[in-house]
Design a protein around this motif. Structure first.
Motif, PDB file in Angstrom:
ATOM      1  N   SER A   7     -33.419  11.513  21.452  1.00  0.00           N
ATOM      2  CA  SER A   7     -32.878  12.873  21.185  1.00  0.00           C
ATOM      3  C   SER A   7     -32.009  12.223  19.942  1.00  0.00           C
ATOM      4  O   SER A   7     -32.058  12.344  18.678  1.00  0.00           O
ATOM      5  CB  SER A   7     -32.149  13.497  21.971  1.00  0.00           C
ATOM      6  N   ARG A   8     -31.295  11.528  20.411  1.00  0.00           N
ATOM      7  CA  ARG A   8     -29.664  10.454  18.803  1.00  0.00           C
ATOM      8  C   ARG A   8     -30.552  10.233  17.865  1.00  0.00           C
ATOM      9  O   ARG A   8     -30.598  10.406  16.614  1.00  0.00           O
ATOM     10  CB  ARG A   8     -29.202   9.559  20.471  1.00  0.00           C
ATOM     11  N   ARG A   9     -31.906   9.770  18.587  1.00  0.00           N
ATOM     12  CA  ARG A   9     -32.331   9.238  16.981  1.00  0.00           C
ATOM     13  C   ARG A   9     -33.141   9.934  16.080  1.00  0.00           C
ATOM     14  O   ARG A   9     -33.163   9.695  14.943  1.00  0.00           O
ATOM     15  CB  ARG A   9     -33.768   8.260  17.644  1.00  0.00           C
ATOM     16  N   VAL A  10     -33.556  10.752  16.842  1.00  0.00           N
ATOM     17  CA  VAL A  10     -34.223  12.183  16.374  1.00  0.00           C
ATOM     18  C   VAL A  10     -32.693  12.747  15.163  1.00  0.00           C
ATOM     19  O   VAL A  10     -32.952  12.982  13.682  1.00  0.00           O
ATOM     20  CB  VAL A  10     -34.902  13.533  17.113  1.00  0.00           C
ATOM     21  N   GLY A  12     -29.960  11.260  13.948  1.00  0.00           N
ATOM     22  CA  GLY A  12     -29.753  10.333  13.227  1.00  0.00           C
ATOM     23  C   GLY A  12     -30.232  10.743  12.173  1.00  0.00           C
ATOM     24  O   GLY A  12     -30.357  10.637  10.689  1.00  0.00           O
ATOM     25  N   ARG A  13     -31.829  10.696  12.041  1.00  0.00           N
ATOM     26  CA  ARG A  13     -33.358  10.376  11.151  1.00  0.00           C
ATOM     27  C   ARG A  13     -32.660  11.401  10.785  1.00  0.00           C
ATOM     28  O   ARG A  13     -33.035  11.845   9.115  1.00  0.00           O
ATOM     29  CB  ARG A  13     -34.817  10.594  12.111  1.00  0.00           C
ATOM     30  N   LEU A  14     -32.806  12.613  11.238  1.00  0.00           N
ATOM     31  CA  LEU A  14     -32.616  14.320  10.591  1.00  0.00           C
ATOM     32  C   LEU A  14     -31.575  14.512   9.346  1.00  0.00           C
ATOM     33  O   LEU A  14     -31.019  15.296   8.702  1.00  0.00           O
ATOM     34  CB  LEU A  14     -32.305  15.482  11.316  1.00  0.00           C
ATOM     35  N   HIS A  15     -30.325  13.547   9.888  1.00  0.00           N
ATOM     36  CA  HIS A  15     -28.995  13.810   9.503  1.00  0.00           C
ATOM     37  C   HIS A  15     -28.886  12.995   8.178  1.00  0.00           C
ATOM     38  O   HIS A  15     -28.716  13.441   7.388  1.00  0.00           O
ATOM     39  CB  HIS A  15     -28.063  12.964  10.157  1.00  0.00           C
ATOM     40  N   ARG A  16     -29.826  11.567   8.504  1.00  0.00           N
ATOM     41  CA  ARG A  16     -29.986  10.791   6.850  1.00  0.00           C
ATOM     42  C   ARG A  16     -30.842  11.865   6.251  1.00  0.00           C
ATOM     43  O   ARG A  16     -31.005  11.538   5.002  1.00  0.00           O
ATOM     44  CB  ARG A  16     -30.528   9.429   7.249  1.00  0.00           C
ATOM     45  N   ALA A  17     -31.962  12.394   6.644  1.00  0.00           N
ATOM     46  CA  ALA A  17     -32.664  13.508   5.409  1.00  0.00           C
ATOM     47  C   ALA A  17     -32.093  14.249   5.057  1.00  0.00           C
ATOM     48  O   ALA A  17     -32.538  14.534   4.033  1.00  0.00           O
ATOM     49  CB  ALA A  17     -34.374  14.006   6.324  1.00  0.00           C
ATOM     50  N   SER A  19     -28.516  14.838   4.470  1.00  0.00           N
ATOM     51  CA  SER A  19     -27.837  13.655   3.357  1.00  0.00           C
ATOM     52  C   SER A  19     -28.827  13.231   2.018  1.00  0.00           C
ATOM     53  O   SER A  19     -28.095  13.499   0.740  1.00  0.00           O
ATOM     54  CB  SER A  19     -26.505  12.263   3.765  1.00  0.00           C
TER      55      SER A  19
END
Length: 52
Positions: A7-10, A12-17, A19
Motif C-alpha cells: 500500500s505504501r509503495r502504491v 508513493g507511485r500515485l503521489h509521484r504520478a 506530481s
C-alpha cells in the motif's frame, strides 16, 4: 505486513504520478496561454480594426 508495504509503495507511485501530472498540466497551460497570445496577435495583424 506485506499489504501495508504494498500500500505504501502504491501510494508513493500515485503521489509521484500526480506530481508529474501537475507539472505537465502547468506546462501545457503555459503553452496554451502562449499560443492564445500568438493567435490573438496574428488575428490582429490579419484583421486590422477599421476606425469609424
Amino acid at each position: 505486513m506485506a499489504s501495508a508495504r504494498v500500500s505504501r509503495r502504491v501510494a508513493g507511485r500515485l503521489h509521484r504520478a500526480a506530481s508529474g501530472l501537475a507539472a505537465v498540466t502547468s506546462e501545457v497551460d503555459a503553452y496554451a496561454g502562449l499560443l492564445e497570445e500568438k493567435a490573438d496577435a496574428l488575428h490582429a495583424k490579419t484583421h486590422p480594426h477599421k476606425s469609424p
